[in-house]
Scaffold this motif. Structure first.
Motif, PDB file in Angstrom:
ATOM      1  N   SER A 167       0.822  -1.206   0.000  1.00  0.00           N
ATOM      2  CA  SER A 167       0.000   0.000   0.000  1.00  0.00           C
ATOM      3  C   SER A 167       0.858   1.259   0.000  1.00  0.00           C
ATOM      4  O   SER A 167       1.887   1.337   0.684  1.00  0.00           O
ATOM      5  N   ARG A 168       0.428   2.233  -0.750  1.00  0.00           N
ATOM      6  CA  ARG A 168       1.049   3.560  -0.736  1.00  0.00           C
ATOM      7  C   ARG A 168      -0.028   4.629  -0.514  1.00  0.00           C
ATOM      8  O   ARG A 168       0.110   5.759  -0.956  1.00  0.00           O
ATOM      9  N   ALA A 169      -1.086   4.262   0.174  1.00  0.00           N
ATOM     10  CA  ALA A 169      -2.236   5.150   0.324  1.00  0.00           C
ATOM     11  C   ALA A 169      -1.932   6.303   1.279  1.00  0.00           C
ATOM     12  O   ALA A 169      -1.118   6.184   2.201  1.00  0.00           O
ATOM     13  N   ASP A 170      -2.614   7.412   1.054  1.00  0.00           N
ATOM     14  CA  ASP A 170      -2.492   8.563   1.945  1.00  0.00           C
ATOM     15  C   ASP A 170      -3.169   8.309   3.285  1.00  0.00           C
ATOM     16  O   ASP A 170      -2.703   8.779   4.324  1.00  0.00           O
ATOM     17  N   THR A 171      -4.281   7.571   3.244  1.00  0.00           N
ATOM     18  CA  THR A 171      -5.042   7.269   4.460  1.00  0.00           C
ATOM     19  C   THR A 171      -5.228   5.767   4.575  1.00  0.00           C
ATOM     20  O   THR A 171      -5.612   5.106   3.609  1.00  0.00           O
ATOM     21  N   VAL A 172      -4.963   5.224   5.753  1.00  0.00           N
ATOM     22  CA  VAL A 172      -5.169   3.801   6.027  1.00  0.00           C
ATOM     23  C   VAL A 172      -6.223   3.676   7.113  1.00  0.00           C
ATOM     24  O   VAL A 172      -6.065   4.224   8.213  1.00  0.00           O
ATOM     25  N   GLY A 227      -7.067  12.496  -1.490  1.00  0.00           N
ATOM     26  CA  GLY A 227      -5.980  11.576  -1.796  1.00  0.00           C
ATOM     27  C   GLY A 227      -6.476  10.160  -1.974  1.00  0.00           C
ATOM     28  O   GLY A 227      -7.609   9.919  -2.395  1.00  0.00           O
ATOM     29  N   THR A 228      -5.621   9.194  -1.647  1.00  0.00           N
ATOM     30  CA  THR A 228      -5.955   7.781  -1.786  1.00  0.00           C
ATOM     31  C   THR A 228      -6.168   7.160  -0.402  1.00  0.00           C
ATOM     32  O   THR A 228      -5.683   7.681   0.604  1.00  0.00           O
ATOM     33  N   ALA A 229      -6.894   6.045  -0.384  1.00  0.00           N
ATOM     34  CA  ALA A 229      -7.184   5.397   0.895  1.00  0.00           C
ATOM     35  C   ALA A 229      -7.142   3.884   0.740  1.00  0.00           C
ATOM     36  O   ALA A 229      -7.370   3.344  -0.339  1.00  0.00           O
ATOM     37  N   GLU A 230      -6.871   3.218   1.851  1.00  0.00           N
ATOM     38  CA  GLU A 230      -6.837   1.760   1.909  1.00  0.00           C
ATOM     39  C   GLU A 230      -7.558   1.314   3.171  1.00  0.00           C
ATOM     40  O   GLU A 230      -7.477   1.976   4.217  1.00  0.00           O
TER      41      GLU A 230
END
Length: 360
Positions: free
Chosen positions: A58-63, A84-87
Motif C-alpha cells: 500500500s502507498r495510500a495517503d489514508t489507512v 488523496g488515496t485510501a486503503e
C-alpha cells in the motif's frame, strides 16, 4: 552407478517441482505478497493472510484499520472525505498485537498521512490473550522467509483457486474487498434475531475490572502516535446498536465499561497534535435498527455516517481537515471528556428497551 543416477535424477526432479511450485505462487500471488492493485479486481477470502499483501504494497495517503467493525467501509468513501488515496485493512476479531504488526508493515513502505483506527469498546476492555496471530513470514521483510509462502500448500491451492475465479470472471473490486453488507439485511428483525438478553448478573463486575486491559491497549495506541509523529492518528469509538447497553447492563458490566472509557478518554485526549479521539457511542444511528445487522455491526450507510461524524461539527458544519481550530463535535478533549461521558450515560438511559424487545 544406478543408485547415483537415481539420486541425482530425484534431486533434479525435486528441484524442478519446487521451482515450478514457487513460480506458480509468484504468478498467481493469492496473498498479494508481490502485487496489489488498489484500483483493480481481485479474489478475496482470508483477511489475515491477504491483508499482509495489502499492507506490504500500500502507498495510500489514508489507512483505515480495525476489526470487522470496518468491514462495511469502502476505501473510496474514505478517500472522498479525506482526499488523496485510501486503503482499508480489516482483521476480524483483531487484537492489538495484530494491529501493531499490520502498522509496522504499512510504515515500512513509508508513512501515510493519516491512520484511522476503529477502537471498538469490546477490544478496549479485553487483553491480548487468545489472539490468533498473523503469519509473520508474510508481514516481515525477511526474504529468507519467502519460501514459507512460495512452497506453501495453501498458497498453491488458493493460487489455483484465484486463477480459476479470475478466468471465470468471479472477481470483485478492491473497493469491495471483504465487505459483506450486500449479502445480508439490516433491520429491527435482524438485530433482534441476533440478540439474546443475558440472565441478570448475580453480582456487579468491579469498576476497575477492565482498567488493566484499557491501560495496556491505550498505551499501544500512544506508542503508535509517538513512534510516527509525521502521521495523524484518528481514533474513534464506533457506534454499537443500543442493545449493546442492554447486554452490558444485564451482565453487570456498566460501571466497568464506563471506567475503561473514562480512562481511554483521559489518556488519548491528552496526547500530542497528531492523535485525535472521537466517540460515537451516542450517535443517532445507535437507536435506528435499520442501520444494523446485529447489536454491533452496521451497514455501509452506517459507515458513511461515521465518516461524516469524524469531520462534521453539528453546530458549524464540515470542518475541513486543515483547520484544527474547529473540531468535530464528536472529538474528545480534556475539557469535554466528562460531558461526553455524561451524554453517553443519558443516551443509553433514555431508551425503552422493553418496547424494542417486545417486537421480537
Amino acid at each position: 552407478m544406478k543408485m547415483k543416477q537415481w539420486f541425482i535424477g530425484t534431486v533434479a526432479l525435486s528441484m524442478v517441482l519446487l521451482l515450478a511450485a514457487g513460480s506458480f505462487v509468484v504468478l498467481s500471488d493469492p496473498f498479494f505478497y508481490y502485487r496489489w492493485d488498489a484500483d483493480g479486481e481481485g479474489v478475496f477470502y482470508n483477511q489475515r493472510y491477504q491483508d499482509a499483501g495489502i499492507a506490504r504494497n500500500s502507498r495510500a495517503d489514508t489507512v483505515l484499520l480495525g476489526t470487522s467493525m470496518v468491514s462495511t467501509f469502502r476505501a473510496s468513501d474514505v478517500a472522498a472525505v479525506y482526499g488523496g488515496t485510501a486503503e482499508k485493512i480489516t482483521i476480524p476479531d483483531g487484537h492489538f498485537s495484530e494491529f501493531s504488526t499490520v502498522l509496522d508493515t504499512v510504515f515500512a513502505n513509508g508513512a501515510p498521512q493519516r491512520v484511522i483506527f476503529s477502537l471498538d469498546t469490546n477490544i478496549l476492555v479485553r487483553d491480548d490473550a487468545g489472539a490468533p496471530g498473523l503469519p509473520d513470514y508474510l508481514y516481515d521483510r525477511n526474504p529468507l522467509n519467502d519460501s514459507k509462502y512460495l512452497l506453501n500448500k495453501d498458497a498453491l491451492f488458493y493460487g489455483a483457486y484465484s486463477l480459476y475465479m479470475k478466468a471465470t470472471g468471479q472477481t470483485v473490486s478492491a473497493d469491495e474487498a471483504f465487505t459483506w453488507d450486500g449479502d445480508t439485511g439490516f433491520s429491527t428483525a435482524f438485530v433482534l434475531a441476533s440478540y439474546e438478553r443475558p440472565e441478570s448478573a448475580s453480582a456487579t463486575v468491579p469498576a476497575n475490572a477492565y482498567l488493566k486491559n484499557a491501560e495496556a491497549n491505550c498505551a499501544t495506541v500512544l506508542f503508535w502516535a509517538e513512534a510516527h509523529p509525521e502521521t495523524e492518528f484518528i481514533v474513534y469509538i464506533p457506534p454499537y446498536n443500543i442493545l449493546y447497553w442492554d447486554k452490558i447492563r444485564y451482565s453487570g458490566e456498566t460501571d466497568a465499561v464506563f471506567a475503561a472509557l473514562d480512562y481511554c478518554f483521559e489518556t488519548l485526549s491528552a496526547e500530542g497534535d497528531n492523535l485525535h479521539l472521537y466517540e460515537l457511542l451516542d450517535h443517532p444511528i445507535c437507536k435506528d435498527c435499520s442501520y444494523y445487522n446485529d447489536y454491533i455491526h452496521f451497514s455501509g450507510l452506517g459507515a458513511k455516517e461515521v465518516l461524516a461524524s469524524l469531520t462534521f461539527d453539528e453546530t458549524v458544519g464540515y470542518t475541513g481537515r486543515e483547520d484544527r481550530a474547529i473540531t468535530s463535535s464528536r472529538e474528545v478533549t480534556a475539557e469535554r471528556r466528562g460531558a461526553l461521558l455524561d451524554n453517553i450515560r443519558a443516551f443509553k438511559d433514555d431508551f425503552d428497551y422493553e418496547a424494542l424487545l417486545a417486537k421480537k
